[in-house]
Design a protein around this motif. Structure first.
Motif, PDB file in Angstrom:
ATOM      1  N   GLY A  44       0.968  -1.205   0.063  1.00 63.46           N
ATOM      2  CA  GLY A  44       0.138  -0.014   0.035  1.00 63.46           C
ATOM      3  C   GLY A  44       0.757   1.300  -0.119  1.00 63.46           C
ATOM      4  O   GLY A  44       0.644   2.051  -0.488  1.00 63.46           O
ATOM      5  N   TYR A  45       1.999   1.499   0.794  1.00 62.25           N
ATOM      6  CA  TYR A  45       2.754   2.469   0.878  1.00 62.25           C
ATOM      7  C   TYR A  45       3.494   2.630  -0.642  1.00 62.25           C
ATOM      8  O   TYR A  45       3.548   3.753  -1.079  1.00 62.25           O
ATOM      9  N   ALA A  46       3.846   1.599  -1.292  1.00 61.49           N
ATOM     10  CA  ALA A  46       4.536   1.830  -2.491  1.00 61.49           C
ATOM     11  C   ALA A  46       3.369   2.087  -3.303  1.00 61.49           C
ATOM     12  O   ALA A  46       3.824   3.346  -4.389  1.00 61.49           O
ATOM     13  N   VAL A  47       2.139   1.663  -3.578  1.00 67.32           N
ATOM     14  CA  VAL A  47       1.354   1.826  -4.702  1.00 67.32           C
ATOM     15  C   VAL A  47       0.667   3.342  -4.471  1.00 67.32           C
ATOM     16  O   VAL A  47       0.657   4.279  -5.210  1.00 67.32           O
ATOM     17  N   TRP A  48       0.308   3.567  -3.281  1.00 67.78           N
ATOM     18  CA  TRP A  48      -0.349   4.925  -2.979  1.00 67.78           C
ATOM     19  C   TRP A  48       0.687   6.154  -2.955  1.00 67.78           C
ATOM     20  O   TRP A  48       0.560   7.329  -3.692  1.00 67.78           O
ATOM     21  N   GLY A  49       1.911   5.790  -2.640  1.00 73.85           N
ATOM     22  CA  GLY A  49       3.118   6.886  -2.842  1.00 73.85           C
ATOM     23  C   GLY A  49       3.312   7.009  -4.163  1.00 73.85           C
ATOM     24  O   GLY A  49       3.758   8.180  -4.574  1.00 73.85           O
ATOM     25  N   ARG A  50       3.299   6.027  -5.043  1.00 70.58           N
ATOM     26  CA  ARG A  50       3.650   6.125  -6.457  1.00 70.58           C
ATOM     27  C   ARG A  50       2.449   6.785  -7.100  1.00 70.58           C
ATOM     28  O   ARG A  50       2.703   7.962  -8.032  1.00 70.58           O
ATOM     29  N   ILE A  51       1.026   6.663  -6.705  1.00 71.32           N
ATOM     30  CA  ILE A  51       0.101   7.585  -7.414  1.00 71.32           C
ATOM     31  C   ILE A  51       0.280   8.921  -7.087  1.00 71.32           C
ATOM     32  O   ILE A  51       0.137   9.866  -7.940  1.00 71.32           O
ATOM     33  N   SER A  52       0.907   9.154  -5.666  1.00 71.03           N
ATOM     34  CA  SER A  52       0.931  10.682  -5.459  1.00 71.03           C
ATOM     35  C   SER A  52       1.797  11.327  -6.045  1.00 71.03           C
ATOM     36  O   SER A  52       1.887  12.371  -6.613  1.00 71.03           O
ATOM     37  N   ARG A  53       3.207  10.382  -6.088  1.00 77.64           N
ATOM     38  CA  ARG A  53       4.468  11.032  -6.964  1.00 77.64           C
ATOM     39  C   ARG A  53       4.208  11.586  -8.447  1.00 77.64           C
ATOM     40  O   ARG A  53       4.401  12.356  -9.059  1.00 77.64           O
ATOM     41  N   ASP A  54       3.346  10.311  -8.918  1.00 78.08           N
ATOM     42  CA  ASP A  54       3.143  10.355 -10.539  1.00 78.08           C
ATOM     43  C   ASP A  54       2.057  11.657 -10.728  1.00 78.08           C
ATOM     44  O   ASP A  54       2.054  12.182 -11.951  1.00 78.08           O
ATOM     45  N   TYR A  55       1.022  11.918  -9.940  1.00 75.90           N
ATOM     46  CA  TYR A  55      -0.269  12.597 -10.186  1.00 75.90           C
ATOM     47  C   TYR A  55      -0.301  13.734  -9.087  1.00 75.90           C
ATOM     48  O   TYR A  55      -1.026  14.656  -9.591  1.00 75.90           O
ATOM     49  N   ALA A  56       0.507  14.003  -8.192  1.00 79.70           N
ATOM     50  CA  ALA A  56       0.134  15.009  -7.307  1.00 79.70           C
ATOM     51  C   ALA A  56       1.612  15.379  -6.542  1.00 79.70           C
ATOM     52  O   ALA A  56       1.721  15.483  -5.400  1.00 79.70           O
TER      53      ALA A  56
END
Length: 404
Positions: free
Chosen positions: A229-241
């Motif tokens: 979860g940390y990896a995926v939601w962190g990636r979403i935030s980095r890539d889009y926000a």
């Protein structure tokens, strides 16, 4: 990307400090607890009911409609049930009635199993004390997770709930988790479209850490879910926000290409935005920071805190009810919602790089939040306010002792 890397490095350096010294409102704790006790009494009087063979949170106890796709005759939903059980066990040291009322809520939970089997709760009950037709017998992951945590905490406090917790956590792992160690939307989300989806507010790293430490044979699975979860939601935030740290209500494209959902995946136009589901994500991270000191939570919260404080010029009443991931506000959004103030207030315990500004910000959030009358909000806003107040008063981390 560089900005996030620098924030992460800063948080790694200060991880131990943050764990030992989270930021709280400067109002003396005794005064914060007094405010909590007053609101707790008002919240219970408005929403906590006995009946239908147990106790439950009446989501229309204030006379206002329950939203979120529930039945027009809704009595309660599993999300509310999980919140209520957590609040009771967390308030037990201050409320002598909490133990008995928790037992009533546990009985109601046991009487409303999801159709998929024991351990998960049917997500929607109606005023005839039955599960709602047309899907009310399915589960919702957030309610399942919060109820499981509450059962575990109650077992540590009073005893007698260990078996219920074990059944619940095993059911969650079997029916609420994807093969890729992400939380499903519920036990029903198994077809091609929804099997590739997840909800940001179902990422509860502090709960996963508790489950991991409590269950030897399942510990590795809970740790994998937490790390994934940390990896995926962190990636979403980095890539889009990158500038805001925000995450969307829902993501799609698991496991290969996680990305924000398009509008109307499940609930509405804001499904790919930071809206009425994702607002709980900062609070969930703040609990993990508070309880484990995880640097990943600190890094993400620092970015969110700095952005929202600057975006509102330090005025909590300018917080909007939905944001695009780049921080822009969609049309027709209101401001000053207790739900959004509460979740950003909880996040503020991590601070950012400016201690004085951070202290002013969390103080402003506390005063703005506690000034909102219960009558001005609905079940959702008032309940998220309650949970944030439990944390910000210092009551969430209060060491509970057996009351036998």
């Amino acid at each position: 990307m560089i900005r996030i890397a620098l924030v992460l490095a800063w948080c790694l350096i200060l991880q131990v400090h943050l764990q030992a010294h989270p930021l709280f409102p400067s109002l003396p704790q005794a005064d914060r607890l007094t405010a909590l006790d007053t609101f707790w009494a008002d919240w219970k009087r408005t929403y906590l009911r006995e009946g239908c063979g147990g106790a439950y949170v009446d989501t229309s106890g204030d006379g206002k409609m329950t939203w979120g796709g529930s039945s027009t005759s809704t009595l309660t939903i599993s999300e509310a049930h999980g919140y209520g059980m957590l609040a009771l066990v967390k308030m037990a040291s201050r409320d002598p009635a909490a133990r008995e009322q928790f037992a009533g809520m546990a009985a109601f939970y046991g009487a409303h199993e999801a159709a998929s089997g024991p351990g998960l709760m049917a997500w929607n009950q109606t005023r005839d004390c039955e599960d709602a037709p047309d899907g009310g017998e399915m589960s919702a992951t957030d309610g399942d997770l919060d109820t499981a945590l509450a059962l575990h905490l109650a077992d540590r406090l009073w005893g007698g709930y260990g078996e219920d917790f074990d059944v619940a956590q095993r059911a969650i792992l079997e029916r609420d988790v994807t093969d890729d160690a992400m939380m499903r939307l519920g036990d029903w989300a198994t077809d091609e479209e929804f099997a590739q989806s997840s909800r940001s507010s179902d990422f509860m790293p502090a709960s996963f850490a508790v489950f991991s430490s409590a269950t030897g044979d399942l510990s590795a699975r809970w740790t994998a879910i937490r790390d994934r979860g940390y990896a995926v939601w962190g990636r979403i935030s980095r890539d889009y926000a990158e500038e805001t740290g925000l995450v969307p209500d829902f993501l799609v494209g698991l496991p290969e290409n996680p990305r924000p959902a398009n509008p109307f995946l499940l609930e509405g136009a804001g499904d790919g935005q930071f809206s009425w589901n994702a607002l709980r994500f900062p609070w969930r991270l703040s609990l993990d920071l508070l309880e484990t000191g995880d640097a990943r939570a600190a890094a993400h919260l620092v970015l969110i805190n700095r952005w929202i404080r600057n975006a509102t010029a330090g005025d909590p009443l300018r917080i909007a009810t939905t944001y695009r991931l780049d921080g822009r506000i969609p049309e027709d959004q209101s401001t000053g919602s207790a739900a959004f103030l509460a979740m950003f207030a909880a996040a503020a315990i991590a601070g950012s790089e400016d201690h004085d500004a951070d202290q002013r910000w969390i103080d402003a959030l506390w005063y703005a939040l506690t000034a909102i009358p219960l009558a001005d909000e609905d079940y959702y806003g008032n309940t998220l306010k309650l949970l944030a107040m439990i944390e910000l008063s210092g009551q969430w981390q209060e060491n509970a002792h057996s009351q036998d």
